[in-house]
Design a protein around this motif. Structure first.
Motif, short mmCIF file in Angstrom:
data_model
loop_
_atom_site.label_atom_id
_atom_site.label_comp_id
_atom_site.label_asym_id
_atom_site.label_seq_id
_atom_site.Cartn_x
_atom_site.Cartn_y
_atom_site.Cartn_z
N HIS A 160 0.84 -1.21 0.00
CA HIS A 160 0.00 0.00 0.00
C HIS A 160 0.87 1.26 0.00
N THR A 161 1.90 1.25 0.83
CA THR A 161 2.81 2.40 0.90
C THR A 161 3.53 2.61 -0.42
N GLU A 162 3.95 1.52 -1.05
CA GLU A 162 4.65 1.63 -2.33
C GLU A 162 3.71 2.13 -3.43
N LEU A 163 2.46 1.67 -3.40
CA LEU A 163 1.48 2.14 -4.39
C LEU A 163 1.21 3.63 -4.23
N LYS A 164 1.13 4.09 -3.01
CA LYS A 164 0.93 5.53 -2.78
C LYS A 164 2.10 6.33 -3.34
N ARG A 165 3.31 5.79 -3.17
CA ARG A 165 4.48 6.48 -3.70
C ARG A 165 4.44 6.53 -5.23
N ILE A 166 4.09 5.40 -5.85
CA ILE A 166 4.03 5.34 -7.31
C ILE A 166 3.00 6.31 -7.85
N LEU A 167 1.81 6.34 -7.25
CA LEU A 167 0.74 7.21 -7.74
C LEU A 167 1.10 8.68 -7.59
N LYS A 168 1.94 8.98 -6.61
CA LYS A 168 2.35 10.37 -6.39
C LYS A 168 3.55 10.77 -7.23
N GLU A 169 4.57 9.90 -7.27
CA GLU A 169 5.83 10.27 -7.89
C GLU A 169 5.96 9.77 -9.32
N GLU A 170 5.26 8.70 -9.67
CA GLU A 170 5.34 8.14 -11.02
C GLU A 170 3.94 7.90 -11.57
N PRO A 171 3.13 8.94 -11.71
CA PRO A 171 1.72 8.78 -12.12
C PRO A 171 1.55 8.14 -13.49
N TYR A 172 2.59 8.21 -14.35
CA TYR A 172 2.50 7.61 -15.68
C TYR A 172 2.43 6.09 -15.62
N LEU A 173 2.75 5.50 -14.45
CA LEU A 173 2.67 4.05 -14.29
C LEU A 173 1.26 3.59 -13.89
N CYS A 174 0.40 4.53 -13.61
CA CYS A 174 -0.99 4.19 -13.23
C CYS A 174 -1.73 3.65 -14.46
N THR A 175 -2.36 2.49 -14.32
CA THR A 175 -3.08 1.86 -15.44
C THR A 175 -4.56 2.22 -15.47
N GLY A 176 -5.10 2.68 -14.35
CA GLY A 176 -6.53 3.01 -14.33
C GLY A 176 -6.88 3.87 -13.14
N HIS A 177 -7.79 4.81 -13.36
CA HIS A 177 -8.27 5.67 -12.28
C HIS A 177 -9.79 5.69 -12.34
N THR A 178 -10.40 5.22 -11.27
CA THR A 178 -11.87 5.18 -11.19
C THR A 178 -12.37 6.28 -10.29
N TYR A 179 -13.29 7.09 -10.81
CA TYR A 179 -13.94 8.14 -10.04
C TYR A 179 -15.35 7.67 -9.71
N ILE A 180 -15.68 7.65 -8.43
CA ILE A 180 -16.98 7.15 -7.97
C ILE A 180 -17.75 8.30 -7.34
#
Length: 354
Positions: A160-180
């Motif tokens: 979870h901590t690593e995912l938070k870092r990736i989403l913040k520092e390397e957003p281009y690695l995000c494969t999907g973003h769901t808005y609810i």
């Protein structure tokens, strides 16, 4: 070295098939939860009472126990609070009388001010609280199912901590973003979804079970990192982002289970406020990724999920046109990277057409 390589966390960028965006009529799917036992019983209680009464009259016998009395003969003196709660939770007076007649009677918490004894009747998912005489209504509610939180291990917290870092520092690695967008207008306090305390609890419970847990369980390797994010916006008269760009994992699952106990459904539900906020957030993220050099095919998939129990409070024709324009503008900007889903929550007869 080789030992270190075995312990490394593998990062997986999951490629999703392209989706065509088009506006067309579709065949809507309606899902019903299993009918609550109390509903199944209520239709037959009147017939049972009539048969009991007829049998007693024809035999000349007089009822000698509470179970031989017709349900209608039981006294329920309603309070203003009790009537309001029953109306909100779709509990009839007949349901309360049936609880007294057929239910299990146990001591309830005493009156907090006077210490007076109170009684609790449990019957087919209904909880009915009375005063010491068992005739005056205090309150009533339907028992809800219990969804246990998922046990979080140390490796899961590290992921979870690593995912938070990736989403913040390397957003281009995000494969999907769901808005609810999740409706939290006043009507979401209603209790007419089987198994849940309120529509609000149902919305969050279904979101956690069917959206989060279902997809996580299908992943072949739970140790892989999938950089997907979720934003949850509660819709009232204003839009409120309660979770923003958080990892798609079991930590989010547990947070969704807790949220209805903190959320307070109130006032109206303005669709346009929430849709406008989603458009602003998506286009900002989209622009930032393009400016960082991402190609169109490398962009994450953006999904919009809309959960509501009825028509919008901002229902003038002009507002409806604005809503359509918001969705069209997102589809035009994101092309096949955008998808939109809607789900209605409420009683079977609820009108969901917008």
């Amino acid at each position: 070295d080789d030992d270190q390589g075995d312990n490394e966390i593998q990062f997986v960028k999951r490629m999703k098939p392209k989706k065509c965006v088009r506006f067309s009529e579709i065949e809507h799917e309606v899902f019903y939860f299993k009918r609550h036992p109390m509903e199944q019983m209520s239709a037959s209680l009147a017939a049972i009472d009539e048969n009991e009464q007829a049998s007693a009259n024809s035999s000349g016998l007089h009822p000698s126990s509470e179970h031989s009395r017709a349900t209608a003969e039981f006294t329920v003196i309603s309070s203003h609070h009790g009537r309001a709660r029953r109306s909100l939770r779709r509990i009839s007076k007949h349901d309360l009388k049936a609880a007294v007649k057929y239910g299990r009677k146990v001591p309830a918490n005493p009156n907090p001010r006077t210490g007076e004894t109170r009684w609790k009747f449990l019957h087919n998912g209904l909880v009915y609280i009375t005063d010491s005489t068992c005739t005056r209504e205090i309150t009533s509610y339907k028992e809800a199912i219990t969804i246990d939180p998922f046990p979080i291990s140390i490796p899961m917290m590290e992921h979870h901590t690593e995912l938070k870092r990736i989403l913040k520092e390397e957003p281009y690695l995000c494969t999907g973003h769901t808005y609810i967008i999740l409706d939290q207008s006043g009507s979401m306090r209603n209790s007419d979804v089987d198994g849940f305390k309120s529509r609000s609890h149902a919305a969050y419970g279904i979101l956690a079970l069917e959206f989060i847990a279902e997809q996580l369980n299908q992943r072949p390797n739970q140790n892989d990192l999938f950089a997907e994010s979720v934003t949850v916006i509660e819709m009232r008269e204003e839009a409120d982002a309660v979770f923003e760009r958080v990892p798609f994992d079991y930590i989010l699952f547990n947070r969704l289970l807790k949220r209805p106990n903190l959320a307070r459904p109130s006032f109206g539900g303005n669709y346009n406020q929430s849709l406008s906020l989603v458009r602003k957030m998506i286009l900002k993220e989209h622009k930032s990724l393009l400016e960082d050099g991402a190609e169109q095919e490398e962009l994450p998939n953006f999904s919009l999920v809309f959960l509501s129990d009825g028509k919008p409070s901002d229902c003038n024709p002009g507002y409806a046109q604005i809503r359509t324009q918001i969705l069209i503008s997102l589809a035009d900007s994101l092309k096949e990277k955008f998808s939109c889903y809607a789900m209605g929550i409420g009683a079977r007869e609820t009108e969901f057409e917008v």
